[in-house]
Design a protein around this motif. Structure first.
Motif, PDB file in Angstrom:
ATOM      1  N   LEU A 100       0.827  -1.209   0.000  1.00 60.37           N
ATOM      2  CA  LEU A 100       0.000   0.000   0.000  1.00 60.37           C
ATOM      3  C   LEU A 100       0.865   1.265   0.000  1.00 60.37           C
ATOM      4  O   LEU A 100       0.569   2.237  -0.708  1.00 60.37           O
ATOM      5  N   LEU A 101       1.912   1.257   0.793  1.00 65.29           N
ATOM      6  CA  LEU A 101       2.796   2.420   0.849  1.00 65.29           C
ATOM      7  C   LEU A 101       3.523   2.633  -0.476  1.00 65.29           C
ATOM      8  O   LEU A 101       3.673   3.771  -0.938  1.00 65.29           O
ATOM      9  N   LEU A 102       3.964   1.537  -1.109  1.00 63.88           N
ATOM     10  CA  LEU A 102       4.620   1.651  -2.418  1.00 63.88           C
ATOM     11  C   LEU A 102       3.648   2.199  -3.468  1.00 63.88           C
ATOM     12  O   LEU A 102       4.022   3.025  -4.306  1.00 63.88           O
ATOM     13  N   ALA A 103       2.392   1.727  -3.409  1.00 70.40           N
ATOM     14  CA  ALA A 103       1.381   2.217  -4.354  1.00 70.40           C
ATOM     15  C   ALA A 103       1.139   3.704  -4.155  1.00 70.40           C
ATOM     16  O   ALA A 103       0.963   4.460  -5.126  1.00 70.40           O
ATOM     17  N   ARG A 104       1.149   4.135  -2.913  1.00 68.16           N
ATOM     18  CA  ARG A 104       0.959   5.551  -2.594  1.00 68.16           C
ATOM     19  C   ARG A 104       2.129   6.385  -3.111  1.00 68.16           C
ATOM     20  O   ARG A 104       1.946   7.482  -3.648  1.00 68.16           O
ATOM     21  N   LEU A 105       3.358   5.855  -2.970  1.00 65.90           N
ATOM     22  CA  LEU A 105       4.540   6.569  -3.429  1.00 65.90           C
ATOM     23  C   LEU A 105       4.601   6.641  -4.956  1.00 65.90           C
ATOM     24  O   LEU A 105       5.001   7.659  -5.532  1.00 65.90           O
ATOM     25  N   CYS A 106       4.206   5.542  -5.608  1.00 67.59           N
ATOM     26  CA  CYS A 106       4.264   5.511  -7.077  1.00 67.59           C
ATOM     27  C   CYS A 106       3.259   6.474  -7.705  1.00 67.59           C
ATOM     28  O   CYS A 106       3.558   7.102  -8.724  1.00 67.59           O
ATOM     29  N   PHE A 133       5.579  -4.193  17.028  1.00 65.63           N
ATOM     30  CA  PHE A 133       6.296  -3.197  16.225  1.00 65.63           C
ATOM     31  C   PHE A 133       5.564  -2.945  14.913  1.00 65.63           C
ATOM     32  O   PHE A 133       5.417  -1.796  14.471  1.00 65.63           O
ATOM     33  N   TYR A 134       5.108  -4.019  14.270  1.00 63.55           N
ATOM     34  CA  TYR A 134       4.359  -3.866  13.022  1.00 63.55           C
ATOM     35  C   TYR A 134       3.121  -3.007  13.262  1.00 63.55           C
ATOM     36  O   TYR A 134       2.818  -2.092  12.480  1.00 63.55           O
ATOM     37  N   GLN A 135       2.386  -3.289  14.342  1.00 65.13           N
ATOM     38  CA  GLN A 135       1.159  -2.547  14.606  1.00 65.13           C
ATOM     39  C   GLN A 135       1.466  -1.067  14.884  1.00 65.13           C
ATOM     40  O   GLN A 135       0.747  -0.183  14.408  1.00 65.13           O
ATOM     41  N   TRP A 136       2.524  -0.823  15.630  1.00 60.69           N
ATOM     42  CA  TRP A 136       2.941   0.566  15.899  1.00 60.69           C
ATOM     43  C   TRP A 136       3.228   1.289  14.588  1.00 60.69           C
ATOM     44  O   TRP A 136       2.803   2.430  14.378  1.00 60.69           O
ATOM     45  N   LEU A 137       3.944   0.602  13.692  1.00 63.83           N
ATOM     46  CA  LEU A 137       4.280   1.191  12.394  1.00 63.83           C
ATOM     47  C   LEU A 137       3.025   1.400  11.554  1.00 63.83           C
ATOM     48  O   LEU A 137       2.843   2.465  10.939  1.00 63.83           O
ATOM     49  N   ALA A 138       2.143   0.396  11.535  1.00 61.39           N
ATOM     50  CA  ALA A 138       0.932   0.481  10.723  1.00 61.39           C
ATOM     51  C   ALA A 138       0.053   1.646  11.164  1.00 61.39           C
ATOM     52  O   ALA A 138      -0.486   2.393  10.328  1.00 61.39           O
ATOM     53  N   ARG A 140       0.915   4.361  12.431  1.00 64.61           N
ATOM     54  CA  ARG A 140       1.513   5.626  12.017  1.00 64.61           C
ATOM     55  C   ARG A 140       1.443   5.836  10.512  1.00 64.61           C
ATOM     56  O   ARG A 140       1.570   6.973  10.037  1.00 64.61           O
ATOM     57  N   MET A 141       1.251   4.768   9.767  1.00 62.30           N
ATOM     58  CA  MET A 141       1.120   4.888   8.324  1.00 62.30           C
ATOM     59  C   MET A 141      -0.329   5.140   7.887  1.00 62.30           C
ATOM     60  O   MET A 141      -0.566   5.667   6.805  1.00 62.30           O
ATOM     61  N   LEU A 142      -1.291   4.747   8.721  1.00 59.46           N
ATOM     62  CA  LEU A 142      -2.695   4.855   8.319  1.00 59.46           C
ATOM     63  C   LEU A 142      -3.123   6.272   7.948  1.00 59.46           C
ATOM     64  O   LEU A 142      -3.921   6.451   7.017  1.00 59.46           O
ATOM     65  N   PRO A 143      -2.643   7.322   8.653  1.00 60.04           N
ATOM     66  CA  PRO A 143      -3.068   8.677   8.263  1.00 60.04           C
ATOM     67  C   PRO A 143      -2.730   9.052   6.832  1.00 60.04           C
ATOM     68  O   PRO A 143      -3.323   9.978   6.269  1.00 60.04           O
ATOM     69  N   SER A 144      -1.791   8.348   6.199  1.00 57.99           N
ATOM     70  CA  SER A 144      -1.449   8.653   4.809  1.00 57.99           C
ATOM     71  C   SER A 144      -2.410   8.007   3.813  1.00 57.99           C
ATOM     72  O   SER A 144      -2.345   8.289   2.614  1.00 57.99           O
ATOM     73  N   MET A 145      -3.306   7.155   4.298  1.00 61.24           N
ATOM     74  CA  MET A 145      -4.266   6.490   3.424  1.00 61.24           C
ATOM     75  C   MET A 145      -5.457   7.394   3.116  1.00 61.24           C
ATOM     76  O   MET A 145      -5.816   8.267   3.905  1.00 61.24           O
ATOM     77  N   SER A 146      -6.076   7.163   1.970  1.00 59.64           N
ATOM     78  CA  SER A 146      -7.246   7.957   1.583  1.00 59.64           C
ATOM     79  C   SER A 146      -8.378   7.778   2.581  1.00 59.64           C
ATOM     80  O   SER A 146      -9.077   8.736   2.920  1.00 59.64           O
ATOM     81  N   GLN A 147      -8.589   6.553   3.043  1.00 57.11           N
ATOM     82  CA  GLN A 147      -9.534   6.285   4.110  1.00 57.11           C
ATOM     83  C   GLN A 147      -9.201   4.953   4.753  1.00 57.11           C
ATOM     84  O   GLN A 147      -8.485   4.121   4.188  1.00 57.11           O
ATOM     85  N   LEU A 159      -9.156   3.285  16.619  1.00 55.92           N
ATOM     86  CA  LEU A 159      -8.319   3.850  15.557  1.00 55.92           C
ATOM     87  C   LEU A 159      -8.205   5.366  15.704  1.00 55.92           C
ATOM     88  O   LEU A 159      -7.118   5.939  15.543  1.00 55.92           O
ATOM     89  N   ILE A 160      -9.304   6.007  16.020  1.00 56.07           N
ATOM     90  CA  ILE A 160      -9.273   7.460  16.216  1.00 56.07           C
ATOM     91  C   ILE A 160      -8.414   7.804  17.427  1.00 56.07           C
ATOM     92  O   ILE A 160      -7.615   8.741  17.401  1.00 56.07           O
ATOM     93  N   ARG A 161      -8.551   7.005  18.492  1.00 57.50           N
ATOM     94  CA  ARG A 161      -7.734   7.216  19.683  1.00 57.50           C
ATOM     95  C   ARG A 161      -6.245   7.012  19.369  1.00 57.50           C
ATOM     96  O   ARG A 161      -5.374   7.601  19.999  1.00 57.50           O
ATOM     97  N   SER A 162      -5.964   6.164  18.382  1.00 56.89           N
ATOM     98  CA  SER A 162      -4.572   5.881  18.012  1.00 56.89           C
ATOM     99  C   SER A 162      -3.994   6.886  17.035  1.00 56.89           C
ATOM    100  O   SER A 162      -2.841   6.737  16.624  1.00 56.89           O
ATOM    101  N   GLY A 163      -4.788   7.876  16.611  1.00 55.44           N
ATOM    102  CA  GLY A 163      -4.245   8.938  15.776  1.00 55.44           C
ATOM    103  C   GLY A 163      -4.859   9.088  14.404  1.00 55.44           C
ATOM    104  O   GLY A 163      -4.486  10.000  13.665  1.00 55.44           O
ATOM    105  N   CYS A 164      -5.789   8.196  14.007  1.00 50.48           N
ATOM    106  CA  CYS A 164      -6.434   8.352  12.705  1.00 50.48           C
ATOM    107  C   CYS A 164      -7.437   9.507  12.763  1.00 50.48           C
ATOM    108  O   CYS A 164      -8.167   9.654  13.747  1.00 50.48           O
ATOM    109  N   ALA A 165      -7.491  10.296  11.717  1.00 48.75           N
ATOM    110  CA  ALA A 165      -8.463  11.387  11.652  1.00 48.75           C
ATOM    111  C   ALA A 165      -9.877  10.806  11.559  1.00 48.75           C
ATOM    112  O   ALA A 165     -10.141   9.921  10.737  1.00 48.75           O
ATOM    113  N   ALA A 166     -10.775  11.295  12.393  1.00 51.35           N
ATOM    114  CA  ALA A 166     -12.131  10.744  12.467  1.00 51.35           C
ATOM    115  C   ALA A 166     -12.839  10.790  11.118  1.00 51.35           C
ATOM    116  O   ALA A 166     -13.599   9.874  10.774  1.00 51.35           O
ATOM    117  N   GLU A 167     -12.590  11.844  10.335  1.00 48.31           N
ATOM    118  CA  GLU A 167     -13.290  11.982   9.058  1.00 48.31           C
ATOM    119  C   GLU A 167     -12.825  10.964   8.023  1.00 48.31           C
ATOM    120  O   GLU A 167     -13.482  10.776   6.995  1.00 48.31           O
TER     121      GLU A 167
END
Length: 374
Positions: A100-106, A133-138, A140-147, A159-167
């Motif tokens: 997913l991250l590679l697709a976002r970068l490309c 560690f994977y979950q911690w990383l994931a 932190r990457m979720l906010p870069s996703m479209s949804q 998820l919102i408590r963990s830092g994802c934007a509610a919208e």
């Protein structure tokens, strides 16, 4: 014509697991291609549990390092990364997260979304530390996703408590296929019969975290006749069978029957003669339990534990079924249910009503359309 959406996940859909079933239902509605690492080689070894009408592509991946599999460079991978088609990936899976991250970068303007199926628990082992560690990383990457899509309001709150934007967080509960739903709704509740043994059903992979052993031990507290139908297979099947034989040596008024994997028709027959489903999983990586939907649509109440960062207990919650939803409370609630036939029937009616009001296929399709419209 609605825009198609491609998907990527670790296993081969539809499979027998919750993630594979969700991906399958989404593909049935969206079209698009489903890409998979097929870690367990299901594409060669198994007959599909559900009819498949969409294209599936196998992505080459690395050999297993513990449970870690990552995508290998290939023409298929390059085509997927360069595509403009929206991409939806199913987590947890480090390989899927990387893709997913590679697709976002490309293609930074491409719609790339994630399906958060569950949180993982740290069990103190080395592998558990890697999962954490994977979950911690994931997270932190979720906010870069479209949804980010998840399966229950409880997981959305986490998820919102963990830092994802509610919208950007969407709730889309799991769904049965149209055929499964119709078959379950067609099942009629058996007439009241106080002489009939209390019949329970367990459906799931026979592995340690499913805690069939807790259910078996809880059944020792029920004095009246009962029968437990166990559907599924897995690495702990022999252990569970030996435990059942040790606990219930007489085999007369209290019986445990192991059926292994069964087809949809046989599963419907077992649901039709059961009065309660129990899903005693003890980890939050069992975050929904689609088998609860099958039971509820068939008019069976479903018992599951309420755990932090899991929606299991939320799925089958009923107005007239008040209990602590903990392993310690399981024996007592089973005793109460075994003793009260009329209450069980009332709960069965409430279970089907909850299914129709919150989880029915038509409601799921409307939610899916609303999610795509945003």
């Amino acid at each position: 014509m609605t825009e198609r959406i491609d998907q990527v996940l670790r296993e081969w859909p539809p499979g027998y697991g919750g993630v594979e079933r969700v991906a399958h239902e989404l593909a049935s509605a969206w079209g698009g291609t489903v890409h998979s690492f097929d870690v367990q080689s299901r594409s060669c070894a198994e007959v599909d549990a559900l009819p498949v009408t969409y294209e599936r592509v196998l992505l080459p991946c690395t050999p297993a390092l513990a449970r870690l599999r990552l995508p290998l460079p290939s023409r298929r991978l390059w085509k997927l990364l360069r595509s403009k088609t929206p991409l939806h990936g199913h987590l947890p899976s480090p390989g899927v997260l990387l893709l997913l991250l590679l697709a976002r970068l490309c293609r930074p303007r491409r719609c790339v979304s994630a399906h958060w199926h569950c949180f993982l628990e740290h069990d103190g082992s080395f592998n558990g530390a890697l999962y954490s560690f994977y979950q911690w990383l994931a997270l932190r990457m979720l906010p870069s996703m479209s949804q980010v899509v998840t399966t229950s309001p409880l997981l959305a709150e986490e998820l919102i408590r963990s830092g994802c934007a509610a919208e950007r967080v969407r709730v889309l509960p799991c769904s049965l296929s149209a055929e499964q739903e119709a078959a379950c709704l067609d099942l009629q509740a058996a007439p009241l019969n106080r002489d009939r043994p209390f019949t329970l059903i367990f459906i799931g992979r026979l592995d340690s975290y499913k805690r069939l052993d807790w259910l078996l031990q809880a059944m020792t507290q029920i004095p009246s006749p009962w029968c437990l139908e166990v559907v599924g297979d897995g690495p702990r099947r022999r252990d569970f069978q030996e435990l059942a034989n040790a606990l219930f040596a007489d085999g007369q008024s209290r019986r445990v029957r192991f059926h292994g994997r069964v087809d949809e028709s046989a599963k419907q027959d077992l649901l039709a003669r059961s009065q309660l489903l129990v899903l005693p999983s003890d980890r939050c990586n069992e975050a929904f339990g689609i088998v609860q939907l099958e039971a509820m649509a068939a008019g069976l109440p479903a018992l599951a534990f309420q755990r932090r960062r899991s929606g299991m207990g939320w799925v089958g919650a009923l107005p007239d079924l008040e209990w602590d939803q903990t392993p310690q409370a399981l024996p007592e609630v089973l005793k109460r249910l075994a003793a009260d036939v009329q209450w069980r029937q009332q709960l069965g009616e409430q279970a089907r009503e909850r299914y129709l009001q919150r989880f029915a296929r038509a409601i799921w399709l409307r939610s899916l359309d609303a999610m795509r419209a945003r």
